[in-house]
Structure formats: structure tokens, C-alpha cells
Motif scaffolding. Structure first.
Motif, PDB file in Angstrom:
ATOM      1  N   ARG A  82     -11.096  -8.593 -15.204  1.00  0.00           N
ATOM      2  CA  ARG A  82     -10.043  -8.048 -14.361  1.00  0.00           C
ATOM      3  C   ARG A  82     -10.434  -8.278 -12.898  1.00  0.00           C
ATOM      4  NH1 ARG A  82      -8.714  -8.147 -18.675  1.00  0.00           N
ATOM      5  NH2 ARG A  82      -7.882  -6.548 -20.084  1.00  0.00           N
ATOM      6  N   LEU A  83      -9.434  -8.607 -12.099  1.00  0.00           N
ATOM      7  CA  LEU A  83      -9.606  -8.768 -10.651  1.00  0.00           C
ATOM      8  C   LEU A  83      -8.690  -7.766  -9.955  1.00  0.00           C
ATOM      9  CD1 LEU A  83     -10.455 -10.295  -8.026  1.00  0.00           C
ATOM     10  CD2 LEU A  83      -8.567 -11.862  -8.471  1.00  0.00           C
ATOM     11  N   TYR A  84      -9.290  -6.792  -9.273  1.00  0.00           N
ATOM     12  CA  TYR A  84      -8.538  -5.807  -8.498  1.00  0.00           C
ATOM     13  C   TYR A  84      -8.548  -6.258  -7.041  1.00  0.00           C
ATOM     14  CZ  TYR A  84      -8.926  -2.995 -12.711  1.00  0.00           C
ATOM     15  OH  TYR A  84      -8.846  -2.554 -14.015  1.00  0.00           O
ATOM     16  N   TYR A  85      -7.412  -6.177  -6.388  1.00  0.00           N
ATOM     17  CA  TYR A  85      -7.339  -6.686  -5.026  1.00  0.00           C
ATOM     18  C   TYR A  85      -6.291  -5.926  -4.221  1.00  0.00           C
ATOM     19  CZ  TYR A  85      -3.138  -9.335  -6.507  1.00  0.00           C
ATOM     20  OH  TYR A  85      -1.901  -9.699  -6.986  1.00  0.00           O
ATOM     21  N   THR A  86      -6.409  -6.030  -2.907  1.00  0.00           N
ATOM     22  CA  THR A  86      -5.466  -5.419  -1.975  1.00  0.00           C
ATOM     23  C   THR A  86      -4.498  -6.490  -1.489  1.00  0.00           C
ATOM     24  OG1 THR A  86      -7.152  -3.859  -1.235  1.00  0.00           O
ATOM     25  CG2 THR A  86      -5.264  -4.184   0.200  1.00  0.00           C
ATOM     26  N   THR A  87      -3.219  -6.136  -1.447  1.00  0.00           N
ATOM     27  CA  THR A  87      -2.199  -7.067  -0.965  1.00  0.00           C
ATOM     28  C   THR A  87      -1.021  -6.265  -0.437  1.00  0.00           C
ATOM     29  OG1 THR A  87      -0.925  -9.057  -1.549  1.00  0.00           O
ATOM     30  CG2 THR A  87      -1.047  -7.313  -3.215  1.00  0.00           C
ATOM     31  N   ARG A  88      -0.104  -6.921   0.249  1.00  0.00           N
ATOM     32  CA  ARG A  88       0.943  -6.154   0.921  1.00  0.00           C
ATOM     33  C   ARG A  88       2.202  -6.027   0.075  1.00  0.00           C
ATOM     34  NH1 ARG A  88       2.119 -10.233   6.021  1.00  0.00           N
ATOM     35  NH2 ARG A  88       2.354 -12.149   4.831  1.00  0.00           N
ATOM     36  N   SER A  89       2.780  -4.853   0.187  1.00  0.00           N
ATOM     37  CA  SER A  89       4.067  -4.562  -0.449  1.00  0.00           C
ATOM     38  C   SER A  89       5.174  -4.775   0.573  1.00  0.00           C
ATOM     39  CB  SER A  89       4.073  -3.120  -0.954  1.00  0.00           C
ATOM     40  OG  SER A  89       5.316  -2.788  -1.521  1.00  0.00           O
ATOM     41  N   PRO A  90       6.295  -5.332   0.177  1.00  0.00           N
ATOM     42  CA  PRO A  90       7.329  -5.688   1.160  1.00  0.00           C
ATOM     43  C   PRO A  90       8.114  -4.508   1.720  1.00  0.00           C
ATOM     44  CG  PRO A  90       8.063  -6.230  -1.058  1.00  0.00           C
ATOM     45  CD  PRO A  90       6.637  -5.800  -1.178  1.00  0.00           C
ATOM     46  N   ASP A  91       8.235  -3.418   0.980  1.00  0.00           N
ATOM     47  CA  ASP A  91       9.102  -2.338   1.449  1.00  0.00           C
ATOM     48  C   ASP A  91       8.595  -0.990   0.954  1.00  0.00           C
ATOM     49  OD1 ASP A  91      11.191  -0.961   2.584  1.00  0.00           O
ATOM     50  OD2 ASP A  91      12.595  -1.367   0.946  1.00  0.00           O
ATOM     51  N   PRO A  92       7.914  -0.222   1.801  1.00  0.00           N
ATOM     52  CA  PRO A  92       7.521  -0.566   3.174  1.00  0.00           C
ATOM     53  C   PRO A  92       6.353  -1.548   3.181  1.00  0.00           C
ATOM     54  CG  PRO A  92       6.600   1.553   2.573  1.00  0.00           C
ATOM     55  CD  PRO A  92       7.474   1.139   1.420  1.00  0.00           C
ATOM     56  N   GLU A  93       6.155  -2.220   4.296  1.00  0.00           N
ATOM     57  CA  GLU A  93       5.122  -3.239   4.362  1.00  0.00           C
ATOM     58  C   GLU A  93       3.761  -2.598   4.635  1.00  0.00           C
ATOM     59  OE1 GLU A  93       3.941  -7.389   6.617  1.00  0.00           O
ATOM     60  OE2 GLU A  93       6.019  -6.725   6.669  1.00  0.00           O
ATOM     61  N   VAL A  94       3.166  -2.091   3.575  1.00  0.00           N
ATOM     62  CA  VAL A  94       1.826  -1.507   3.644  1.00  0.00           C
ATOM     63  C   VAL A  94       0.957  -2.198   2.615  1.00  0.00           C
ATOM     64  CG1 VAL A  94       2.663   0.738   4.458  1.00  0.00           C
ATOM     65  CG2 VAL A  94       2.404   0.329   1.994  1.00  0.00           C
ATOM     66  N   GLN A  95      -0.342  -1.978   2.728  1.00  0.00           N
ATOM     67  CA  GLN A  95      -1.276  -2.563   1.786  1.00  0.00           C
ATOM     68  C   GLN A  95      -1.339  -1.722   0.510  1.00  0.00           C
ATOM     69  OE1 GLN A  95      -1.433  -5.582   3.038  1.00  0.00           O
ATOM     70  NE2 GLN A  95      -3.635  -5.770   2.719  1.00  0.00           N
TER      71      GLN A  95
END
Length: 302
Positions: A82-95
Motif C-alpha cells: 500500500r502507498l499512502y500519500y497526500t494530494t489535493r482535493s478540488p473542492d475545497p482545494e485542500v490537501q
């Protein structure tokens, strides 16, 4: 051959992790850069590193490239990864935090999710996911709410993971927030090791773009705490490495090591040089820990 020179990778490689590649060598991953969502290096000895291929060439459909931070890989109980990672969500634009899977350590990993695994939008978002399987075989996810992005407290938190590692289940536990003078306005980057019944939680604090950034340490007898912090950092700036932090642990034989990033002194915050990858030895003694300070000419090899 004995000894090696730090940094072991003198290029931008922020938030590093090193794991076994499953075939006798080593794999290092890091925050986005060099045209990759998840940077990858390969090595036969943890000292000499070569460029690998992007571990996560395609992000989840709900996200977009550019802010893929602090990836961590764990070998799952069924032998997959498994690879856990941080990425942005479009609405709202937060990590936010997501998870991808692969049959091999190096990937490529596939994320088929239609929404984040964790996203605390009212607390700035969620970042720095760190998976951990304890000595009983129970899986946990540690992370940080990105409170410093919106001017609120940052908490390190933990919750149980499902049997497949793809969802968070059960109760979320607040572990601790920034409350020591050296920690400044945040805590982040959890990293776990369980040694002789003691759960060791390493973390980073203060401003990553300054020489005040450092690595702290806390202990508990349970993955959910309560944790007791050491009063001072266990890894801090010296004359050869500035802002050493966002570490992870790796065991080679009977010896523990930590991998972390650090700036070149005098070039703190210079993204053209970036945060380079360093190695230091770690020794545990009950609830105590000794982390070797950043050392250019290291006398031992992993």
C-alpha cells in the motif's frame, strides 16, 4: 568497504522513506519532483542511489498533480503493498490523504478511489499519512491535520485501518499537538517503530523552511498512547545539515537507521538545491533513544 558519505543523495528528495525492494535491494521514495508524482530511487546498499520510475504515475480521479507529498509504502499482510500519500482535493482545494496498491514494492501503484481516505476540511486538510502494523498484527494510520495552513492547532492523530488498508475504521484518537517551545506552530511527519514493547513515535516540528525544523520523539505502551514527549529534539541542525526532519525508520539486520531530509547550511529554503537525503544510526534503550547527529563522514555502512 567501510563508511559512507552523507548526504547519500545530494539532490532534492523531500520527505524520504527507505524500504526493502523485496529482492535484496532498497527502494527510496519522496515527495513529488523530477517530473514524478512519487520520486523513486533504487540502491543495492542504501548508499549508492540510482533514478527509478514514478511509483504513482496516475493519481486518483478526484485529484490532480502538483502537490503530492510525503508518500509512505507499507508491505501488507497478504504480501501486496500500500502507498499512502497526500494530494489535493478540488473542492475545497485542500490537501487530503489517499491510498494506492501494487503487487510489488516499486509499483506502479494504482489508486481506484473516488474520494479521499481522510480529509479534515474544517481543520485545514489532512497530510503526512504514516501506516503502521503493530506487534499484534493490527494496522493503524497516523497523520496530521494541516492546521497551520489555516491558523489552527495541528494534531497528530491515529485511527485503525480496515483489513485491506483502504479505509479508516473505528475511533480517531488525538495524540498530541504543538506545545513545546522548540515545536513552534506545528507538529507533523509521524514515524513509528515498536521495540521491546515500547511504541516510539518520531515527528517533526517548526518551519520546514528554516533551521529550526527538527525531529522529536515520544513513547507509549500502546499505538493509541498516551504518548510522552522528550523535552528536546533528538535530531537538530548542526554545522553540516540544517533543518533535519520528516524522518522514517528502517532496520538493517539488528541495527536501526533513520532516513531524513536536510538543507545545505547557508542555503535553507533554496529549492534549487532542495532538501537532500541523509542517514543516521538509531539506538533504542527502553523508552530512550539515541539518534546520531548529521555526519558527513559516517564510519559505518548500513
Amino acid at each position: 568497504m567501510s563508511g559512507f558519505k552523507n548526504p547519500v543523495y545530494a539532490h532534492n528528495f523531500a520527505d524520504p522513506q527507505i524500504i526493502s525492494d523485496g529482492s535484496g535491494g532498497w527502494l527510496a521514495i519522496a515527495t513529488n519532483g523530477n517530473g514524478m508524482n512519487v520520486q523513486v530511487l533504487t540502491s543495492p546498499d542504501m548508499v549508492e542511489w540510482r533514478q527509478g520510475s514514478d511509483a504513482l504515475p496516475t493519481l486518483a480521479s478526484w485529484s490532480s498533480p502538483g502537490k503530492v507529498w510525503a508518500p509512505e509504502i507499507i508491505k501488507w499482510t497478504d504480501g501486496s503493498y500500500r502507498l499512502y500519500y497526500t494530494t489535493r482535493s478540488p473542492d475545497p482545494e485542500v490537501q487530503c490523504i489517499s491510498v494506492a496498491s501494487s503487487d510489488t514494492a516499486a509499483g506502479p501503484y494504482v489508486d481506484s478511489s473516488d474520494k479521499p481516505l481522510m480529509c479534515e476540511t474544517k481543520e485545514g486538510g489532512s497530510i503526512d499519512a504514516s501506516p503502521f502494523i503493530d506487534s499484534s498484527g493490527k494496522a493503524w494510520l497516523y497523520w496530521k491535520n494541516d492546521g497551520n495552513a489555516v491558523g489552527v492547532d495541528t494534531w497528530l492523530r491515529v485511527a485503525p485501518l480496515s483489513a485491506d488498508g483502504n479505509t479508516v475504521t473505528g475511533t480517531t484518537t488525538n495524540l498530541f499537538k504543538q506545545d513545546l517551545p522548540w515545536e513552534g506552530h506545528l507538529v507533523e511527519g509521524p514515524a513509528l517503530a515498536e521495540v521491546d514493547g515500547v511504541v516510539h513515535l518520531f515527528y517533526s516540528a517548526n518551519d520546514y523552511g528554516s533551521d529550526k525544523y527538527a525531529t522529536g520523539h515520544a513513547t507509549a505502551t500502546s499505538p493509541t498512547g498516551p504518548f510522552t514527549k522528550d523535552p528536546q529534539p533528538v535530531l537538530a541542525t548542526n554545522d553540516v545539515a540544517a533543518g533535519p526532519g520528516h524522518n522514517q525508520l528502517v532496520k538493517v539486520g539488528q541495527q536501526w537507521w533513520t532516513v531524513y531530509h536536510a538543507w545545505v547550511p547557508g542555503s535553507v529554503g533554496d529549492e534549487s538545491t532542495g532538501r537532500q537525503m541523509w542517514l543516521s544510526k538509531v539506538d533504542f534503550n527502553g523508552k530512550g533513544v539515541t539518534v546520531q547527529p548529521p555526519t558527513v563522514d559516517h564510519p559505518d555502512r548500513p
